[in-house]
Each structure stands twice: as C-alpha cells, then as structure tokens.
Design an enzyme around this catalytic site. Structure first.
Site, mmCIF file in Angstrom:
data_model
loop_
_atom_site.group_PDB
_atom_site.id
_atom_site.type_symbol
_atom_site.label_atom_id
_atom_site.label_comp_id
_atom_site.label_asym_id
_atom_site.label_seq_id
_atom_site.Cartn_x
_atom_site.Cartn_y
_atom_site.Cartn_z
ATOM 1 N N SER A 1 0.805 -1.222 0.000
ATOM 2 C CA SER A 1 0.000 0.000 0.000
ATOM 3 C C SER A 1 0.836 1.269 0.000
ATOM 4 C CB SER A 1 -0.939 0.010 1.216
ATOM 5 O OG SER A 1 -0.204 -0.144 2.416
ATOM 6 N N GLY B 1 -1.881 -4.255 0.968
ATOM 7 C CA GLY B 1 -2.020 -5.428 1.819
ATOM 8 C C GLY B 1 -1.100 -6.573 1.464
ATOM 9 N N ASN C 1 3.855 -5.422 5.829
ATOM 10 C CA ASN C 1 2.682 -6.183 6.252
ATOM 11 C C ASN C 1 3.057 -7.489 6.941
ATOM 12 O OD1 ASN C 1 0.517 -4.449 5.375
ATOM 13 N ND2 ASN C 1 1.086 -4.949 3.280
ATOM 14 N N ASP D 1 -5.172 6.473 10.039
ATOM 15 C CA ASP D 1 -4.808 5.154 10.548
ATOM 16 C C ASP D 1 -3.394 5.117 11.118
ATOM 17 O OD1 ASP D 1 -3.174 5.209 8.316
ATOM 18 O OD2 ASP D 1 -4.298 3.684 7.220
ATOM 19 N N HIS E 1 -0.470 4.792 6.918
ATOM 20 C CA HIS E 1 -0.238 5.185 5.534
ATOM 21 C C HIS E 1 0.054 6.685 5.418
ATOM 22 C CE1 HIS E 1 -2.703 1.478 5.265
ATOM 23 N NE2 HIS E 1 -1.819 1.202 4.319
#
Length: 214
Positions: free
Chosen positions: A39, A76, A105, A189, A192
């Site tokens: 991402s 992801g 991730n 979040d 990011h």
C-alpha cells in the site's frame, strides 16, 4: 547508392551521434522500472497520481530519461504475495530495474522473520537471474511491536542486500515516520502516509535508484 557509399555514410553519421541501427532507439525507450510493493507504493488513501511511484514516473519524464515505470504494487501484499507474483511480472514486463518494497505487512502480522527473509531473497534472486538490477526498500516498525523484533526486522533488509549484493534504501519512510511530529504526515490510521509525504519518499528513493538507471 552503392553499398560502400551506404556503409561510409552510416559510419560517418554514427560517429557524429546521428545514427542508430534499426530498432536501437526502440530498445532504449523500452527500458522498464518495475515496482513491486504494498500500500505504501499503491497510493492507498490518496489521489491517483500523487504517490511516490507516479511522482517517479513524472520525474523521469521531466528529466527526459528513457525509462518507463510499471507499478505492480498491491495494498495489503506481503513478501509471500510478492514472491508468488514476481515470476509472471518479470516475464511480462522484462524490466531492467526492479524495486522491491515489501515486508511491512509481514511485520504488522507478526510473521516469522525467516519467512520474510526467504521470500525477499527469492524475489531478489529471480530479478537478478532475469538480468535486472535490484533496489530493496527497507522498512522499520515502531518499538511497541517489541524492540528485539523491530531491530531484527530492520536487519533483514540489510542482510539480504549484503548477501545478494544489491542496492538498498535502509528506511523508506526516513524523515516521515521518525519526524518529531510524525502523525502530521500520516493518514488517520497512522500507518499510511498522506499525499504530502510522498515527494519526501521519492527523495529518499532517488539517490539509491538513480545509479541503477545509468
């Protein structure tokens, strides 16, 4: 025109930098940078065209460098996902340079570090075997995941780079995630980066990538 005249003229033009064999110009223009990431490279949560990979493509065009960029990043994705895709991506795009931006991730899911290292190693080896140069983009995670795990995770990228003798950017988000007020550069979040951070990301990547484009 006699054959001797044609050859003489061609040699003279080539010496003057005015002539290329048929197809040579096309081969120069066809060189590809392949970015395989997650991402952070797939423009998650930001407008299309504002991520660092898109900014890289714009920079190459502005500087008239004969490269095109293929962004094969998936939000992801893990190193296992990248490993499963790398073969088909190399066959399809035949890149001259491969940028690998994966691993974050894996850490967020607490996956075994040995698995992450094996997957990255496999991807680097596959890219090198295809004839491509490789840039590995390292990642770091906050110490709240455990200081030992965080340290060993960051070391994975260094070790793979040293072992495989490939280019490395130790920390993709340097100056962003470790900023005095890091939250201002991230989306809600806190994972990011905002669009405003992506020019800085490109500035981090460029010094490591540019030598591979020469």
């Amino acid at each position: 025109m006699h054959r001797r005249d044609f050859i003489s003229g061609a040699l003279a033009s080539a010496a003057a930098g005015l002539w290329l064999p048929a197809g040579a110009a096309d081969s120069v223009q066809a060189r590809t940078v392949l970015v395989v990431g997650d991402s952070l490279s797939a423009e998650y949560g930001i407008a299309r065209g504002s991520g660092w990979v898109a900014l890289l493509e714009q920079r190459l065009a502005k500087e008239k460098k004969p490269w095109k960029v293929v962004n094969a990043s998936i939000s992801g994705d893990t190193t296992a996902g990248g490993r499963s895709r790398i073969g088909s991506l190399l066959a399809q795009h035949q890149p001259a340079v491969v940028v690998i931006e994966l691993g974050g991730n894996d850490a967020l899911r607490g996956l075994p570090l040995q698995s992450t290292a094996d997957n990255l190693r496999n991807m680097v080896q596959a890219a090198k075997k295809s004839g491509a140069r490789v840039l590995l983009l390292g990642m770091q995670i906050p110490p709240n995941y455990g200081q030992a795990y965080a340290r060993k995770f960051a070391e994975v990228f260094v070790e793979i780079s040293r072992e495989q003798r490939t280019a490395l950017l130790p920390f993709l988000l340097k100056g962003i995630a470790d900023d005095a007020d890091a939250t201002r550069m991230f989306q809600a979040d806190r994972i990011h980066p905002r669009a405003e951070a992506h020019p800085r990301i490109l500035n981090n990547v460029w010094p490591a990538l540019e030598p591979l484009l020469r």
